[in-house]
Design a protein around this motif. Structure first.
Motif, short mmCIF file in Angstrom:
data_model
loop_
_atom_site.label_atom_id
_atom_site.label_comp_id
_atom_site.label_asym_id
_atom_site.label_seq_id
_atom_site.Cartn_x
_atom_site.Cartn_y
_atom_site.Cartn_z
N GLY A 142 -47.65 31.70 -53.96
CA GLY A 142 -48.66 31.85 -55.00
C GLY A 142 -49.99 31.23 -54.64
O GLY A 142 -50.14 30.58 -53.61
N ASN A 143 -50.95 31.46 -55.51
CA ASN A 143 -52.33 30.98 -55.38
C ASN A 143 -53.02 31.58 -54.16
O ASN A 143 -53.80 30.92 -53.48
CB ASN A 143 -52.38 29.45 -55.35
CG ASN A 143 -53.74 28.93 -55.76
OD1 ASN A 143 -54.48 29.59 -56.47
ND2 ASN A 143 -54.07 27.75 -55.29
N LEU A 144 -52.72 32.84 -53.90
CA LEU A 144 -53.39 33.55 -52.81
C LEU A 144 -54.77 34.00 -53.29
O LEU A 144 -54.95 34.33 -54.46
CB LEU A 144 -52.58 34.78 -52.40
CG LEU A 144 -51.26 34.51 -51.69
CD1 LEU A 144 -50.46 35.80 -51.57
CD2 LEU A 144 -51.51 33.93 -50.32
N LEU B 160 -49.77 32.44 -39.90
CA LEU B 160 -49.44 31.14 -40.48
C LEU B 160 -47.93 30.99 -40.62
O LEU B 160 -47.36 29.96 -40.25
CB LEU B 160 -50.13 31.02 -41.84
CG LEU B 160 -50.16 29.66 -42.51
CD1 LEU B 160 -50.96 28.67 -41.68
CD2 LEU B 160 -50.77 29.78 -43.89
N PHE B 161 -47.26 32.03 -41.12
CA PHE B 161 -45.80 32.00 -41.26
C PHE B 161 -45.11 31.96 -39.90
O PHE B 161 -44.14 31.25 -39.71
CB PHE B 161 -45.31 33.21 -42.05
CG PHE B 161 -45.56 33.11 -43.53
CD1 PHE B 161 -45.25 31.97 -44.25
CD2 PHE B 161 -46.11 34.18 -44.22
CE1 PHE B 161 -45.49 31.88 -45.61
CE2 PHE B 161 -46.34 34.11 -45.58
CZ PHE B 161 -46.03 32.96 -46.28
N ILE C 266 -41.51 25.88 -46.77
CA ILE C 266 -41.88 25.17 -48.00
C ILE C 266 -42.49 23.82 -47.67
O ILE C 266 -43.54 23.44 -48.20
CB ILE C 266 -40.66 25.01 -48.93
CG1 ILE C 266 -40.19 26.37 -49.42
CG2 ILE C 266 -40.99 24.10 -50.11
CD1 ILE C 266 -38.86 26.34 -50.16
N GLU C 267 -41.85 23.10 -46.78
CA GLU C 267 -42.31 21.75 -46.43
C GLU C 267 -43.69 21.76 -45.77
O GLU C 267 -44.56 20.96 -46.10
CB GLU C 267 -41.30 21.08 -45.50
CG GLU C 267 -41.64 19.65 -45.17
CD GLU C 267 -40.59 19.02 -44.27
OE1 GLU C 267 -40.99 18.34 -43.31
OE2 GLU C 267 -39.39 19.24 -44.52
N ARG D 297 -49.10 27.79 -52.98
CA ARG D 297 -47.95 27.28 -53.72
C ARG D 297 -46.74 28.06 -53.24
O ARG D 297 -46.64 29.26 -53.45
CB ARG D 297 -48.16 27.48 -55.22
CG ARG D 297 -46.99 27.01 -56.04
CD ARG D 297 -47.28 27.18 -57.51
NE ARG D 297 -46.02 27.10 -58.24
CZ ARG D 297 -45.81 27.68 -59.39
NH1 ARG D 297 -46.75 28.38 -59.96
NH2 ARG D 297 -44.66 27.54 -59.98
N ILE D 298 -45.82 27.36 -52.58
CA ILE D 298 -44.64 28.03 -52.02
C ILE D 298 -43.40 27.33 -52.53
O ILE D 298 -43.27 26.11 -52.43
CB ILE D 298 -44.67 28.02 -50.47
CG1 ILE D 298 -45.93 28.73 -49.98
CG2 ILE D 298 -43.41 28.67 -49.91
CD1 ILE D 298 -46.10 28.75 -48.49
N GLU D 299 -42.50 28.13 -53.10
CA GLU D 299 -41.23 27.60 -53.61
C GLU D 299 -40.18 28.70 -53.57
O GLU D 299 -40.51 29.86 -53.40
CB GLU D 299 -41.41 27.08 -55.04
CG GLU D 299 -41.92 28.11 -56.00
CD GLU D 299 -42.34 27.51 -57.34
OE1 GLU D 299 -42.12 28.21 -58.34
OE2 GLU D 299 -42.88 26.41 -57.38
#
Length: 142
Positions: A8-10, A22-23, A61-62, A75-77
């Motif tokens: 989120g928050n892209l 990035l991933f 996530i970390e 925001r990653i979860e």
């Protein structure tokens, strides 16, 4: 089994290749799909990543939760599956195996088919007022 992550928050517009890079910097086997508006096709500011390995998902996530990407802190979860959400399903009966969510009882009358004696039907009150004005104007002209 793959792990699904909420991203989120892209920013409204971003380069998908930069986000993929990035991933990929965290690990392999990450597939991302941004959610777009059905009518306009513009990004809605979030998406989902499917990760093949549980350890890679934890690393994503970390390392990337709170990471600034194109001016926004990501925001990653872990994403909850639709059938695992508790209390969010508003449909009567809900997901299989979950109790039905009771709707709040509202005793509100929007309109009534029965009209009190001497009172105009509230559904037509505006139209009746216009007709009365027209009749009054016609009587005054005669």
């Amino acid at each position: 089994m793959s792990v699904r992550l909420y991203v989120g928050n892209l920013p409204q517009s971003f380069d998908a290749k930069e986000l993929d890079a990035l991933f990929t910097g965290v690990g392999e086997g990450i597939r991302f799909k941004a959610v777009q508006d059905r009518e306009t096709g513009a990004g809605r500011g979030f998406g989902f990543a499917n990760v093949d390995d549980e350890k890679v998902a934890d690393a994503v996530i970390e390392q990337l939760n709170g990471h600034v990407f194109a001016g926004n802190a990501l925001r990653i979860e872990r994403s909850e599956r639709r059938d695992e959400r508790r209390g969010n399903d508003r449909r009567p009966g809900g997901a299989p195996g979950t109790p039905a969510v009771a709707r709040k009882a509202v005793n509100k009358v929007v309109h009534s088919d029965s009209v009190e004696e001497g009172a105009p039907d509230p559904r037509w009150a505006g139209e009746l007022a216009k007709l009365k004005n027209l009749l009054d104007n016609q009587k005054a002209a005669v």
